[in-house]
Design an enzyme around this catalytic site. Structure first.
Site, PDB file in Angstrom:
ATOM      1  N   GLU A 211       0.775  -1.235   0.000  1.00  9.54           N
ATOM      2  CA  GLU A 211       0.000   0.000   0.000  1.00  9.54           C
ATOM      3  C   GLU A 211       0.810   1.291   0.000  1.00  9.54           C
ATOM      4  OE1 GLU A 211      -4.135  -1.579   2.062  1.00  9.54           O
ATOM      5  OE2 GLU A 211      -2.774  -0.354   3.270  1.00  9.54           O
ATOM      6  N   GLU A 308      -6.258  -7.865  -0.291  1.00  5.94           N
ATOM      7  CA  GLU A 308      -6.905  -7.586   0.991  1.00  5.94           C
ATOM      8  C   GLU A 308      -8.359  -7.228   0.724  1.00  5.94           C
ATOM      9  OE1 GLU A 308      -5.069  -4.777   3.579  1.00  5.94           O
ATOM     10  OE2 GLU A 308      -3.033  -5.516   3.222  1.00  5.94           O
TER      11      GLU A 308
END
EC number: 3.2.1.58
Length: 416
Positions: A211, A308
């Site tokens: 991320e 995710e």
């Protein structure tokens, strides 16, 4: 984990761009002697909150350390090296065991993704972190081998923080790409690669960085350069290993043409509680949003794994937005409107929810499974928590809310 800033406009733009730029979804990487073909389907789960702490996954650790402990940096700084090492060693040795890996395999999964911070392999001067995580990552590789699971090793935290989230190790300003932080990250990645990529019977892939926050200020050009360096490291050590690249919170299609055909897999994350529009949706809207996201990622010219995602649709879980940070859902966060009451959704088990809430959670999970398997699969976040309804896969499985077998459907053809 986790995408924590509102981006309704960005989500909408990504959907439009992703669909407009769609290319055939059966794009293929160069065939190599890999231990897993990422043109196939990944079905797996993250081992979150274990070797990289997150307050919402194990709130007791942070509550016991006092108000100042809001991430792993401040936790270890508050406790001091000796006490921090004792607390974390106890956590590492008990939170996840070999039995977890066997239960994951028995549930039908073929992958685990294991987050690790740079400080586990390449500590820097004057930082409070403690090490010792690699002993347990070594164990995890052996447990995965024994259970027949493939592993994605995920560099989850970089020096300076690549996203400003507590899951990077240090919450606050994004300082990655400043000073020597990129070269320090490459050094940490190389240390991980040298230790684990030779074990290609189990370690099928390694993630360059979790991320990196482009909307939050990370340079996209600088990130692409970093990805080039990471790909070179992997080619030098074991070219049969696939490399997961985060989309940086851009559409996966925006990465088309970058390293296509180089054993690269795009990693994208999808949550529906960190955005004011998405959190306002009813179950029908959440299902449609998940199905639309599945259509969007088909626009990538590379394999895409949704690395995710969750069964939750609110930010009610204790500390989910950060320790001491209130919820959007109850209208307590940044003057948001109120969407509902958290009730039993803050802690505990999915068993504590109403029958309708459990049914809606299962429906949302099934829609996401169908949507993401339309491309190259998924890795649920996360396997285990101290009590977070909708987030805890073992709890969801135990209560019949996560499909078992994975192909079982109570709500079929939602994305048809």
């Amino acid at each position: 984990m986790i995408f924590k800033f509102s981006q309704k406009a960005l989500v909408a733009l990504c959907l439009v761009v992703g669909l407009a730029e769609a290319v055939p979804s059966k794009s293929r990487v160069v065939s190599r002697a890999s231990t897993f073909d990422y043109n196939g389907i990944v079905r797996g789960v993250n081992i979150g909150g274990w070797l990289v702490l997150e307050p919402w996954i194990t709130p007791s650790i942070f509550d016991n350390a006092g108000d100042a402990a809001v991430d792993e940096w401040t936790l270890t700084a508050t406790l001091g090296q000796d006490q921090a090492k004792a607390v974390l060693s106890q956590h590492w040795s008990t939170f996840i065991t070999q039995g977890d890996f066997h239960r994951i395999a028995q549930a039908g999964m073929n992958h685990v993704r294991i987050p690790i911070g740079y400080w586990a392999v390449s500590s820097l001067p004057d930082e409070p972190y403690v090490d010792g995580q690699l002993e347990y990552l070594d164990n995890a590789i052996s447990w995965a081998r024994d259970a027949g699971l493939k592993v994605v090793i995920d560099l989850h935290g970089a020096p300076g923080s690549q996203n400003g989230f507590d899951n990077s190790g240090r919450k606050g300003p994004i300082a990655w790409q400043q000073g020597n932080t990129v070269s320090q990250t490459v050094d940490a990645f190389r240390a991980l690669a040298e230790r684990y990529l030779p074990q290609s019977d189990v370690v099928a892939a390694i993630e360059a960085l979790n991320e990196p926050n482009i909307p939050g200020g990370v340079s996209e050009a600088g990130l692409r350069d970093y990805y080039d360096q990471i790909a070179d490291v992997v080619r030098q050590i074991n070219p049969d290993t696939s490399v997961f690249l985060s989309d940086g919170f851009l559409s996966t299609a925006s990465w088309n043409g970058f390293k296509t055909g180089e054993d690269v897999v795009m990693d994208t994350h999808h949550y529906e509680m960190f955005d004011n529009y998405l959190i306002s949706l009813d179950i029908h809207g959440h299902v449609k949003s998940a199905c639309d996201f599945g259509k969007q990622i088909k626009g990538s010219d590379k394999p895409v794994v949704v690395g995710e995602w969750s069964g939750a649709v609110t930010d009610c879980t204790k500390y989910l937005n950060g320790k001491g940070v209130p919820t959007r859902y109850q209208g307590e966060y940044a003057n948001n409107p109120k969407y509902g009451d958290c009730g039993d959704k803050t802690q505990g088990s999915v068993a504590d929810l109403s029958d309708q809430e459990r049914a809606d959670t299962r429906r949302f999970i099934e829609a996401q499974l169908d949507a993401y398997e339309g491309k190259n699969g998924w890795l649920f976040w996360t396997w285990k928590t101290e009590g977070a309804p909708g987030w805890d896969m073992q709890d969801l499985l135990a209560n019949g809310v996560f499909p078992s077998p994975l192909t079982d459907r109570q709500f079929p053809n939602q994305c048809a």
